[in-house]
Enzyme design. Structure first.
Site, PDB file in Angstrom:
ATOM      1  N   ARG A 153     -45.689 118.266  31.848  1.00 61.71           N
ATOM      2  CA  ARG A 153     -44.617 119.006  31.220  1.00 61.71           C
ATOM      3  C   ARG A 153     -44.690 118.818  29.714  1.00 61.71           C
ATOM      4  NH1 ARG A 153     -41.927 120.857  35.365  1.00 61.71           N
ATOM      5  NH2 ARG A 153     -41.475 119.537  37.136  1.00 61.71           N
ATOM      6  N   THR A 154     -45.083 119.853  29.057  1.00 63.14           N
ATOM      7  CA  THR A 154     -45.086 119.810  27.603  1.00 63.14           C
ATOM      8  C   THR A 154     -43.919 120.638  27.143  1.00 63.14           C
ATOM      9  OG1 THR A 154     -47.470 119.867  27.709  1.00 63.14           O
ATOM     10  CG2 THR A 154     -46.475 120.183  25.560  1.00 63.14           C
TER      11      THR A 154
END
Lengths: 267, 243
Positions: free
Chosen positions: B16-17
Site C-alpha cells: 500500500r503506497t
C-alpha cells in the site's frame, strides 16, 4: 402445566399457538428466589432475597454489576444468569471502547432480548432459564427493564420476579406512582419493604438481602452502580422498624406491569 | 510525506503506497458562547494546481455535530459514508438516545488509528465539533483526530498550515464565551493570514456553526485582501542585476 405432545422442543408450536418450552423456562424464573427493582427519574434500585440452598451453604449471588452505569438482578437458573451477565459486561465494554460513552440501557436490554430470542428459534438450543431485572442510568435518566426467557422485555417503574414475587408486586402496585420523585433513600426503603413481603415468615436482616443502587445526583455527578454494604442496609432496616410505616394510599390506576402468568406471546 | 509499506509488514501480498492526490488545506474551529464555530476555504488542490474551487469541506453529522477535514478529499468522502451508516443505525434504534460529538470523535479515532496500524491510513486531519445537552446543561465539544490516530480535545483547533499560522492567534485572542460576531471576527483574522501565506488556500470561505438548535453552514464568501504595500511597488528597485 402438564406434559403434552408439543413440549419436547422449543421449535414446536402447540395448536393453540404456544411454545411450551419457553413457558417452562418462565416457570424456572418463578421458582428462583425473589428480586425487586424500582426507579425514580434519577436513580434505580435493585434488591434480591438471599436464599441459601441449604443450611450449610452460602447464598448464590443474584445481583451483578454490568458497567459503571448499569447492573442486573436475576431469578431462576443462576448459572444462565452468570453467563448472560458476562455477555452484558462485554457489550458494555465494547461500546465504551469505540464511543467512550456508556451504552444506553435501552440498547443493552434490546441486545439481551435479541440474544434470548435466538434461543427460542433454534432446535439445538434451549431458552435461558433466568429472568433479569436490568437497571441503569443513561442520558435519558434512570431505567429499569425486565428481560424474560421468551425474548420479550418491558420497561418498568417497579417490578418483582421470582418466588412469592406477587406479594412484592402488590406492595409496589400501591406505591409506584410516586416513585419518579422519590429520593434514593426512599427507593431503598421501598425495595427492602418489597423484599420483606416475599420473605413472609422470616425476619428481614442485612444477611438475607442484597441491595444495589445507581443514579445521578442533583448536581450532575454520577453515583456508579454499587452494592450497598451490609452495615448500611441494617441501619436502614432498623430505621424502618422504628418509624411507623404510614398506611399507603390505595391507587386505582392501571397496572404498568404485565402479569407474569400470561402466555408470553400475548403482547 | 509518502509512505510505502514494505512487503514483509502486515501479511501483505499487496503493497500500500499512499500519497494524497486531491487535498484540502487548513480547517479552523473554536468554541464560543452558544456552541462551536468552524471555518475553512472551499478549495481542493491537485498537487500544486488549485484544481477545485467549490468544495464543501465541512459537513453536518447527525443532530449535534459538525465535521471538517483537511487532506485527501476522497478519504473524507469515505469517512462521510461511514458516518452516514453510523448515524443511520443510531437513528434506527429509535429510542431517544443519539450519538453526541464525543462519541463520534471516539469512533473516528478508532477508525483512523486502526487504518494507520494496517499501513493504510485515511489521509486526513478531522475536526469534530458539536453541542449536546448533558446532565449539567449544554456541553460544547471540540476535538480533532489525524491520520495517525493522534486525537485530543481543545477550545480551539486548526489543521494543516493553520497549526502554524492560526493557532498562535487563537491562543492569544480566544476567550471563554465569545459572541458569534466576535468568534467570526477572530476566525476571519486567521483565515486572512492563511490566505496570504498558505499557497494552497483560495479566497472563498465557508463558516459553519453548531448550537443546541442545530447546525448552519453559511454560503461561501470572500475576504477583502490588501496588496498595496509600498514594498510590492516596483519590486525590482533594489535588485542587483548583471546587465
Amino acid at each position: 402445566m402438564f406434559r403434552n405432545q408439543y413440549d419436547t422442543d422449543v421449535t414446536t408450536w402447540s395448536p393453540q399457538g404456544r411454545l411450551f418450552q419457553v413457558e417452562y423456562a418462565m416457570e424456572a424464573v418463578k421458582q428462583g428466589s425473589a428480586c425487586v427493582g424500582l426507579r425514580s427519574r434519577t436513580h434505580a434500585v435493585l434488591a434480591a432475597a438471599n436464599k441459601p440452598a441449604s443450611e450449610l451453604s452460602s447464598y448464590q449471588r443474584k445481583v451483578f454489576r454490568v458497567a459503571e452505569h448499569a447492573g442486573v438482578a436475576l431469578a431462576g437458573l443462576t448459572a444462565d444468569g452468570r453467563v448472560l451477565s458476562r455477555f452484558l459486561r462485554n457489550e458494555c465494554i465494547n461500546h465504551s471502547f469505540v464511543y467512550e460513552a456508556p451504552l444506553p440501557v435501552s440498547r443493552l436490554a434490546l441486545k439481551l432480548a435479541d440474544k434470548a430470542q435466538v434461543c427460542t428459534q433454534r432446535s439445538w438450543k434451549r431458552p435461558y432459564g433466568v429472568g433479569l431485572l436490568v437497571a441503569g442510568l443513561d442520558e435519558t435518566g434512570a431505567h429499569l427493564y425486565y428481560n424474560c426467557p421468551s425474548g420479550n422485555y418491558f420497561e418498568y417503574q417497579a417490578f418483582a420476579i421470582g418466588s412469592r414475587s406477587q406479594a412484592a408486586k402488590t406492595f409496589l402496585e400501591r406505591r409506584f406512582e410516586g416513585y419518579n420523585d422519590y429520593t434514593p433513600e426512599q427507593l431503598i426503603k421501598d425495595a427492602l419493604s418489597a423484599i420483606k413481603e416475599t420473605l413472609q415468615a422470616e425476619k428481614l436482616t442485612s444477611s438475607n438481602c442484597t441491595v444495589a443502587i445507581v443514579g445521578r445526583k442533583d448536581d450532575g455527578t454520577i453515583e456508579p452502580f454499587e452494592m450497598i454494604d451490609a452495615k448500611r442496609i441494617q441501619e436502614i432496616i432498623d430505621s424502618m422498624e422504628v418509624a411507623e410505616e404510614a398506611p399507603a394510599e390505595p391507587s386505582s390506576m392501571q397496572e404498568e406491569e404485565r402479569g407474569s402468568d400470561a402466555a408470553p406471546m400475548d403482547i | 510525506m509518502g509512505s510505502q509499506a514494505p512487503a514483509a509488514a502486515g501479511g501483505g501480498q499487496t503493497q500500500r503506497t499512499q500519497y494524497p492526490y486531491v487535498t484540502g488545506t487548513s480547517v479552523i474551529a473554536l468554541k464560543y458562547k452558544d456552541g462551536v464555530i468552524m471555518a475553512c476555504d472551499t478549495g481542493a488542490s491537485y498537487g500544486s494546481t488549485l484544481r477545485y474551487k467549490s468544495v464543501e469541506r465541512i459537513k453536518a453529522v447527525g443532530k449535534h455535530s459538525l465535521i471538517g477535514a483537511s487532506g485527501e478529499f476522497s478519504d473524507f468522502q469515505e469517512i462521510l459514508r461511514y458516518l452516514d451508516e453510523l448515524t443511520l443505525s443510531d437513528h434506527m434504534w429509535d429510542d431517544g438516545n443519539s450519538l453526541g460529538p464525543k462519541e463520534i470523535h471516539s469512533y473516528l479515532t478508532r477508525v483512523m488509528y486502526n487504518r494507520r496500524n494496517k499501513f493504510d491510513p485515511l489521509w486526513n486531519s478531522l475536526v469534530l465539533g458539536g453541542v449536546k445537552k448533558g446532565p449539567k446543561g449544554d456541553e460544547k465539544y471540540l476535538g480533532m483526530v489525524n491520520m495517525i490516530g493522534t486525537h485530543f480535545e481543545e477550545n480551539h483547533i486548526a489543521t494543516g498550515f493553520g497549526n502554524h499560522l492560526a493557532i498562535p492567534i487563537l491562543r492569544a485572542e480566544w476567550r471563554e464565551d465569545m459572541t458569534f460576531e466576535e468568534a467570526v471576527k477572530l476566525v476571519e483574522k486567521c483565515l486572512l493570514v492563511l490566505l496570504y501565506r498558505d499557497r494552497s488556500s483560495i479566497n472563498k470561505f465557508q463558516i459553519a456553526k453548531i448550537t443546541t438548535e442545530g447546525s448552519t453552514i453559511y454560503p461561501p464568501y470572500s475576504l477583502k485582501t490588501y496588496w498595496g504595500f509600498s514594498h510590492f511597488e516596483n519590486p525590482a528597485q533594489g535588485a542587483v542585476g548583471s546587465w
